[in-house]
Design a protein around this motif. Structure first.
Motif, short mmCIF file in Angstrom:
data_model
loop_
_atom_site.label_atom_id
_atom_site.label_comp_id
_atom_site.label_asym_id
_atom_site.label_seq_id
_atom_site.Cartn_x
_atom_site.Cartn_y
_atom_site.Cartn_z
N LEU A 237 -22.29 -8.26 -43.85
CA LEU A 237 -22.21 -9.70 -44.08
C LEU A 237 -20.78 -10.12 -44.39
CD1 LEU A 237 -23.62 -12.43 -44.44
CD2 LEU A 237 -24.05 -11.79 -46.83
N LEU A 241 -18.50 -12.60 -42.06
CA LEU A 241 -17.89 -13.83 -42.58
C LEU A 241 -16.39 -13.86 -42.30
CD1 LEU A 241 -19.73 -14.19 -46.02
CD2 LEU A 241 -19.99 -15.63 -43.99
N VAL A 245 -14.52 -16.71 -40.08
CA VAL A 245 -13.40 -17.48 -40.63
C VAL A 245 -12.19 -17.41 -39.69
CG1 VAL A 245 -11.69 -17.56 -42.49
CG2 VAL A 245 -14.12 -17.35 -43.03
#
Length: 315
Positions: A237, A241, A245
């Motif tokens: 996870l 992320l 980003v």
């Protein structure tokens, strides 16, 4: 096979070991008291022997190494382990032992200092903080309710002792015991015990900072081993992320202009997403292996229990 074996790992506890052996012998007169001397230089072993204990030696330094040898060498229906520094009351020993010996008794009994006098008696504030942090971390990560993770005052069943793989060599061993019991669904009871600080002139062998870091690293290592899907899932996870980003600004720019101005960032984003996928599937694979290990452990536990019943019945 002994009915009750009292196990006391010791390193340079000459100021207190005689009192500890005599107090525990008075509280549990039917018990055999074993003192394992871990290279003491102050005559701890001789004093323990004079007080009536069976004294043995472990030459590899470290509490975990001592406990490994104790668990291998001693056979008993119930084991009581305590430190030789006279910080634990012998008066609590019968209650802890009975929690194991009663019908369908506990596999591990935790002598809970933190719910009684520990925070008042202990004069080292970082130890207080560390104990609270470790307890909160383990109970959160492993969904358990053990009141004192790092206590050295515990009672064990034969099944626990003979199936517990001792991996740590130092003071992290108590943390390892607690996580093993929770992971293998063993029955754990908490018994509140009083705690008193070491008497004057007796020095702790625990280094607040270096041993504290070892304990935290042990929690992380055991979380990875015992909860691989959660560990690698959280890592996946995080990587996903990071990838998003990095990717989203490039994607927005592409939609607006039809151009991709930052290829290195796009490449890093792609590799981060690939790493997230690898981490996720690694967690799935390792979780399947862990479930197989749990099934194998249950089979081994049945074998150990059968052996225990044969020896207890004298057959």
């Amino acid at each position: 096979m002994d009915k009750i074996a009292v196990l006391i790992p010791c390193y340079n506890e000459s100021r207190t070991i005689e009192k500890v052996v005599r107090d525990i012998s008075a509280a549990l007169p039917e018990a055999v008291v074993y003192v394992y001397d871990n290279n003491s230089t102050d005559g701890t072993g001789d004093l323990a022997r004079a007080a009536g204990a069976v004294v043995r030696r472990e030459r590899r330094q470290g509490k975990g190494n001592v406990i490994r040898r104790m668990f291998r060498e001693v056979d008993a229906r119930c084991y009581l382990m305590l430190d030789g520094d006279d910080t634990y009351p012998a008066a609590s020993a019968p209650e802890m032992v009975q929690c194991v010996l009663k019908h369908a008794g506990a596999d591990m009994v935790v002598g809970d200092r933190l719910s009684s006098t520990y925070f008042q008696e202990n004069k080292r504030p970082f130890h207080n903080f560390g104990n609270s942090l470790v307890r909160a971390s383990i109970n959160c990560l492993f969904h358990s309710d053990i009141k004192d993770i790092m206590t050295g005052y515990r009672a064990f069943s034969y099944q626990f002792v003979k199936t517990f793989p001792v991996l740590s060599s130092g003071f992290e061993i108590e943390t390892e015991m607690s996580i093993h019991a929770v992971d293998k669904k063993m029955y754990v009871e908490n018994v509140v015990v009083d705690y008193r600080d070491r008497p004057e002139g007796s020095e702790s062998k625990l280094n607040t900072y270096s041993d504290g870091i070892k304990v935290l690293m042990t929690i992380l290592r055991l979380f990875r081993l015992y909860r691989p899907f959660r560990f690698f899932g959280l890592l996946a996870l995080l990587l996903a992320l990071i990838s998003l980003v990095l990717f989203l600004p490039i994607f927005v720019t592409y939609l607006q202009t039809g151009l991709v101005p930052r290829f290195p960032t796009l490449i890093v984003s792609g590799f981060a997403m690939l790493a997230a996928m690898v981490s996720l599937f690694s967690g799935l694979l390792l979780d399947n292996l862990r479930q197989k290990d749990c099934r194998d452990f249950e089979f081994k536990l049945q074998q150990v229990y059968s052996q225990f019943m044969r020896e207890a019945d004298g057959r």
